[in-house]
Design an enzyme around this catalytic site. Structure first.
Site, short mmCIF file in Angstrom:
data_model
loop_
_atom_site.label_atom_id
_atom_site.label_comp_id
_atom_site.label_asym_id
_atom_site.label_seq_id
_atom_site.Cartn_x
_atom_site.Cartn_y
_atom_site.Cartn_z
N GLY A 1 0.82 -1.20 0.00
CA GLY A 1 0.00 0.00 0.00
C GLY A 1 0.85 1.25 0.00
O GLY A 1 2.08 1.21 -0.14
N VAL A 2 0.18 2.38 0.20
CA VAL A 2 0.85 3.68 0.15
C VAL A 2 1.27 4.09 1.56
O VAL A 2 0.56 3.83 2.53
CB VAL A 2 -0.11 4.75 -0.43
CG1 VAL A 2 0.55 6.11 -0.44
CG2 VAL A 2 -0.54 4.36 -1.83
N GLY A 3 2.43 4.73 1.67
CA GLY A 3 2.79 5.32 2.95
C GLY A 3 4.15 4.89 3.47
O GLY A 3 4.87 4.10 2.86
N GLY B 1 -7.72 0.02 -2.86
CA GLY B 1 -7.55 -1.35 -3.35
C GLY B 1 -7.29 -2.36 -2.27
O GLY B 1 -7.09 -3.54 -2.55
N GLU C 1 -0.57 -1.46 -6.98
CA GLU C 1 -1.34 -0.38 -7.62
C GLU C 1 -0.61 0.95 -7.62
O GLU C 1 -0.94 1.83 -8.40
CB GLU C 1 -2.70 -0.22 -6.94
CG GLU C 1 -2.61 0.00 -5.45
CD GLU C 1 -3.97 -0.04 -4.76
OE1 GLU C 1 -4.99 -0.22 -5.44
OE2 GLU C 1 -3.99 0.12 -3.53
N ASN D 1 -9.79 8.52 3.85
CA ASN D 1 -9.51 8.55 2.41
C ASN D 1 -10.41 7.61 1.61
O ASN D 1 -10.93 7.97 0.58
CB ASN D 1 -8.05 8.20 2.15
CG ASN D 1 -7.09 9.19 2.78
OD1 ASN D 1 -7.40 10.38 2.87
ND2 ASN D 1 -5.95 8.71 3.22
N ILE E 1 -6.35 1.72 10.09
CA ILE E 1 -6.57 2.76 11.10
C ILE E 1 -6.67 2.11 12.48
O ILE E 1 -6.05 2.55 13.43
CB ILE E 1 -7.83 3.58 10.78
CG1 ILE E 1 -7.60 4.45 9.54
CG2 ILE E 1 -8.23 4.47 11.98
CD1 ILE E 1 -8.82 5.23 9.10
N LYS F 1 -2.02 9.72 18.02
CA LYS F 1 -2.34 10.92 18.82
C LYS F 1 -1.59 10.92 20.15
O LYS F 1 -2.18 11.04 21.22
CB LYS F 1 -3.84 11.02 19.06
CG LYS F 1 -4.68 11.19 17.80
CD LYS F 1 -4.47 12.53 17.15
CE LYS F 1 -5.36 12.73 15.93
NZ LYS F 1 -5.10 14.00 15.23
#
Length: 500
Positions: A265-267, A385, A291, A381, A361, A405
């Site tokens: 994934g992204v990040g 995918g 992706e 967001n 999350i 946090k």
């Protein structure tokens, strides 16, 4: 510089001229994917026109479809006009997110592999106008996309009118990177003929009737630069757990020694995993079927550990893009850019047996995952995918730091406040504290593993107390829960600002 031709000369317009041609009530299908290869001039000009004409009492309504998230010059400017009524299937713009959570813009959060079928079956509003960024267009209607494929081919196929932003920000060698292939959704068809990530089964362009192209604008505006943070200690620890687990699976004979293709994934966490693979002498060259490709792929190339990366977008930082351009001819064998329906297609994912790595999350003690909603109600967001890969991969890994946090939120909770991936689809969970392998485990064993392996120490005793009480309250039922207190952590955070 793109070579001119008669079609370009005939259709050449300014962004402002094209903006005047767009209907007041319109469904736009735009290029762009996380955020690469999206149109930047026409949307800005359209937003300016909307603001001016709204003062004269005119009304506008826009449905916006893209591949995934886009930049400020598309999602941001149209959201700020107040005319954006519907957005699909994924976004990450802060202003748009606020409108979605305030109920002013409708958002349909969709699996990326499902969007084409919904459009072609008429479930979603039909596309009036397609606006795409391309690096070249020929007189017979061949459109060569830029750094993303996304949903562009489908939008171009189904739109009544097409407008092109012809960019000179990329070398023309990028043309050969694309592999455009779209299966039919209106009849039974054969299998998608992709066996390996390197397979090319389509064309490097999207073919459209030239008469559908109503305007072309030249552009020299680059994509918004993606900023990547250096992975922190938590990300590095997560990566270490993942790599150790993959080596264990190889020893157990569940992953072949030559590996399976990887999806990430992204990040920052995903980048940390790939960067760690590049540095780890126990890892040899890998293949990717994913992706989005980010800067971390350069670490693999430098280490001689990337065979091929199949993707739907090249999303690089400013420095990363320069490096890509400098090597664009030499790296033609390293990348394939596909439509997202193919990059995320369940058939292909299942056939290749991917190792999928995505972020969450929050995770609950039974293995349900929330990827999209903060405190159960506020969209972040979108699912993107992650569902396509989670349900269909050989091995699915979810990764997240155990705290958020400043420690006031635990990513491991008694019950997730929103479910995107349920316990029947999830397998492996990783935080900086450890890895929980839930395969073959009944619910109670899952809870014990997640609490002991993944939860942060400051929340571990509180999770144990919840679980032990749930056993009593439910009288040892199959999946023990204390329903009066299952979401009490979230309620406490909303009241006090902390789950502690």
């Amino acid at each position: 510089m793109t070579v001119t031709n008669s079609l370009i000369e005939e259709k050449l317009k300014t962004a402002e001229e094209i903006a005047q041609l767009l209907p007041n009530q319109v469904t736009l299908g735009c290029s762009g994917f996380t955020p690469a290869g999206y149109p930047k001039l026409i949307p800005v000009a359209f937003a300016k026109r909307i603001e001016e004409e709204k003062k004269l009492g005119k009304s506008f309504s826009i449905n916006l479809y893209a591949g995934a998230s886009t930049g400020e010059e598309l999602d941001g400017v149209l959201a700020k006009t107040g005319a954006l009524k519907l957005r699909i299937p994924y976004q990450s713009n802060s202003h748009l997110r606020n409108l979605i959570n305030q109920g002013e813009t409708d958002f349909i959060d969709m699996h990326l592999s499902h969007v084409v079928k919904y459009i072609e079956h008429g479930i979603l509003p039909k596309i009036d106008v397609a606006i795409v960024e391309a690096i070249d267009v020929t007189t017979d209607g061949k459109i060569y996309l830029s750094t993303s494929s996304g949903m562009s081919a489908t939008y171009l196929k189904n739109a009544e009118s097409i407008y092109i932003e012809l960019t000179d920000t990329h070398p023309l060698e990028l043309k050969s990177y694309h592999d455009i292939y779209l299966p039919s959704h209106h009849m039974k068809g054969g299998p998608i003929p992709i066996i390996n990530p390197s397979d090319r089964v389509g064309e490097p362009f999207v073919q459209v009737p030239p008469e559908k192209i109503k305007g072309i604008v030249r552009s020299s505006k680059p994509d918004a630069a993606t900023v990547f943070k250096t992975p922190d200690v938590d990300c590095q620890n997560i990566a270490s757990h993942v790599l150790e687990f993959i080596q264990h699976e190889i020893k157990m004979g569940r992953i072949p020694k030559e590996y399976l293709p990887f999806q990430n994934g992204v990040g920052n966490i995903a980048n940390a995993v790939l960067a760690s693979m590049a540095k780890d002498p126990k890892f040899h060259a890998i293949q990717m079927y994913t992706e989005v490709v980010q800067d971390s792929v350069f670490d693999l190339i430098d280490a001689g550990k990337l065979e091929i990366a199949s993707t739907s977008a090249l999303t690089f930082s400013e420095l990363g893009l320069k490096r890509f351009h400098n090597n664009i001819s030499a790296w033609k064998s390293k990348f394939v850019i596909r439509p997202q329906e193919i990059s995320n297609h369940p058939e292909v994912i299942r056939r290749m047996g991917l190792i999928a790595m995505n972020t969450a999350i929050e995770i609950d003690i039974y293995g349900n995952v929330n990827s999209t909603h903060v405190m159960g109600t506020s969209m972040m967001n979108g699912i993107g995918g992650s569902g396509d890969f989670t349900r269909n991969s050989h091995l699915s890994i979810f990764m997240t730091p155990s705290l958020a946090k400043d420690g006031n939120i635990s990513a491991i909770v008694p019950m997730v406040s929103h479910t995107d991936h349920n316990e029947h689809s999830t397998m492996i969970f990783v935080t900086e504290n450890g890895l929980a392998d839930l395969r073959g485990c009944p619910p109670k064993k899952r809870a014990e593993l997640i609490i002991e392996k993944c939860a942060h120490p400051i929340y571990r005793d509180k999770l144990r107390a919840y679980y032990e009480n749930a056993l009593k309250v439910s009288k040892g039922k199959h999946t023990p829960h204390d329903l009066e207190n299952a979401l009490s952590w979230h309620v406490q955070f909303l009241k006090t600002g902390s789950m502690k």
